[in-house]
Scaffold this motif. Structure first.
Motif, PDB file in Angstrom:
ATOM      1  N   ASP A  40       0.806  -1.215   0.000  1.00 56.12           N
ATOM      2  CA  ASP A  40       0.000   0.000   0.000  1.00 56.12           C
ATOM      3  C   ASP A  40       0.845   1.273   0.000  1.00 56.12           C
ATOM      4  OD1 ASP A  40       0.856  -0.807   2.462  1.00 56.12           O
ATOM      5  OD2 ASP A  40      -1.052  -0.518   3.482  1.00 56.12           O
ATOM      6  N   ILE A  41       2.028   1.196  -0.638  1.00 55.79           N
ATOM      7  CA  ILE A  41       2.885   2.374  -0.732  1.00 55.79           C
ATOM      8  C   ILE A  41       3.368   2.585  -2.162  1.00 55.79           C
ATOM      9  CG2 ILE A  41       3.743   2.184   1.636  1.00 55.79           C
ATOM     10  CD1 ILE A  41       6.417   1.206   0.299  1.00 55.79           C
ATOM     11  N   ARG A  42       3.805   3.795  -2.401  1.00 52.34           N
ATOM     12  CA  ARG A  42       4.540   4.130  -3.619  1.00 52.34           C
ATOM     13  C   ARG A  42       5.776   4.878  -3.127  1.00 52.34           C
ATOM     14  NH1 ARG A  42       0.761   6.584  -6.806  1.00 52.34           N
ATOM     15  NH2 ARG A  42       0.803   8.284  -5.328  1.00 52.34           N
ATOM     16  N   ILE A  43       6.930   4.490  -3.605  1.00 55.43           N
ATOM     17  CA  ILE A  43       8.188   5.104  -3.178  1.00 55.43           C
ATOM     18  C   ILE A  43       8.553   6.214  -4.162  1.00 55.43           C
ATOM     19  CG2 ILE A  43      10.651   4.704  -2.767  1.00 55.43           C
ATOM     20  CD1 ILE A  43       9.759   1.711  -2.235  1.00 55.43           C
ATOM     21  N   ILE A  44       8.899   7.364  -3.613  1.00 59.60           N
ATOM     22  CA  ILE A  44       9.416   8.470  -4.412  1.00 59.60           C
ATOM     23  C   ILE A  44      10.864   8.638  -3.981  1.00 59.60           C
ATOM     24  CG2 ILE A  44       9.268  10.916  -4.956  1.00 59.60           C
ATOM     25  CD1 ILE A  44       6.249  10.722  -4.281  1.00 59.60           C
ATOM     26  N   LEU A  45      11.767   8.194  -4.832  1.00 61.11           N
ATOM     27  CA  LEU A  45      13.195   8.249  -4.527  1.00 61.11           C
ATOM     28  C   LEU A  45      13.800   9.487  -5.181  1.00 61.11           C
ATOM     29  CD1 LEU A  45      15.893   7.112  -3.482  1.00 61.11           C
ATOM     30  CD2 LEU A  45      15.962   5.678  -5.544  1.00 61.11           C
ATOM     31  N   ILE A  46      14.370  10.337  -4.355  1.00 64.16           N
ATOM     32  CA  ILE A  46      15.028  11.550  -4.848  1.00 64.16           C
ATOM     33  C   ILE A  46      16.531  11.331  -4.707  1.00 64.16           C
ATOM     34  CG2 ILE A  46      15.288  14.039  -4.610  1.00 64.16           C
ATOM     35  CD1 ILE A  46      12.404  13.176  -5.299  1.00 64.16           C
ATOM     36  N   ASP A  82       6.166  17.608  -4.213  1.00 70.72           N
ATOM     37  CA  ASP A  82       5.589  18.071  -5.479  1.00 70.72           C
ATOM     38  C   ASP A  82       5.183  16.896  -6.372  1.00 70.72           C
ATOM     39  OD1 ASP A  82       5.825  20.745  -4.814  1.00 70.72           O
ATOM     40  OD2 ASP A  82       7.717  21.018  -5.900  1.00 70.72           O
ATOM     41  N   ILE A  83       5.931  15.798  -6.295  1.00 70.88           N
ATOM     42  CA  ILE A  83       5.636  14.605  -7.099  1.00 70.88           C
ATOM     43  C   ILE A  83       4.480  13.810  -6.501  1.00 70.88           C
ATOM     44  CG2 ILE A  83       6.582  12.374  -7.855  1.00 70.88           C
ATOM     45  CD1 ILE A  83       9.349  13.794  -7.964  1.00 70.88           C
ATOM     46  N   SER A  84       4.363  13.839  -5.190  1.00 75.16           N
ATOM     47  CA  SER A  84       3.372  13.034  -4.480  1.00 75.16           C
ATOM     48  C   SER A  84       1.950  13.391  -4.877  1.00 75.16           C
ATOM     49  CB  SER A  84       3.539  13.229  -2.971  1.00 75.16           C
ATOM     50  OG  SER A  84       2.510  12.539  -2.272  1.00 75.16           O
ATOM     51  N   THR A  85       1.118  12.356  -4.943  1.00 73.08           N
ATOM     52  CA  THR A  85      -0.303  12.550  -5.220  1.00 73.08           C
ATOM     53  C   THR A  85      -1.180  11.892  -4.156  1.00 73.08           C
ATOM     54  OG1 THR A  85      -0.333  10.580  -6.616  1.00 73.08           O
ATOM     55  CG2 THR A  85       0.042  12.712  -7.719  1.00 73.08           C
TER      56      THR A  85
END
Length: 154
Positions: A40-46, A82-85
């Motif tokens: 139940d996650i989405r990873i946003i890797l910066i 900013d990327i997160s929805t």
């Protein structure tokens, strides 16, 4: 409460923002532990201007933003925001290893049932020989032979 049996009425996708700066191996361990433990996650890797990138491929569950230069931790997290929805966002250091498959559901459930709370933090302590030690930092691991809890630093 047994979170594996549907105690949470719906599965809320939570974005987990991970910032990497020249720690590719630790970042790989963190991302792989997140992928193994959570549906139940989405990873946003910066990747914050890193010289060496972790060996992680973008996918439906992993979004990657490679920055050409280090913009600092706060700015990198803001880029992730900013990327997160998603309705819920988790900020995770790139040296945490997640053990509990339902940790994010527990955090979301807490937020949904405690309207006065705006933040759930990943932090923990363990008593070793009667002395409290922080188990979420390498400093705390000096004398901890068997880390406890749902996560540990890699």
């Amino acid at each position: 409460m047994d979170y594996s049996q549907g105690a949470v009425k719906h599965m809320t996708i939570t974005d987990v923002i991970v910032v990497n700066l020249n720690r590719p191996k630790e970042t790989e361990k963190t991302v792989h532990s997140l992928l193994r433990a959570n549906d139940d996650i989405r990873i946003i890797l910066i990747n914050n201007g890193s010289d060496e990138l972790p060996k992680i491929k973008p996918s439906r569950k992993v979004r990657i933003k490679n920055l050409k230069e280090n913009v600092g931790q706060a700015a990198a997290v803001n880029i992730g925001l900013d990327i997160s929805t998603s309705e819920y966002v988790c900020f995770m250091h790139n040296d945490i290893y997640i053990k509990d498959k339902h940790w994010i559901r527990k955090a979301v459930k807490f937020l949904e049932t405690h309207s006065e709370a705006g933040l759930v933090d990943v932090y923990g302590w363990k008593a070793v020989n009667g002395v409290k030690q922080n188990i979420t930092s390498m400093w705390g691991h000096r004398n901890v032979l068997d880390p406890v809890g749902d996560f540990e630093e890699v």
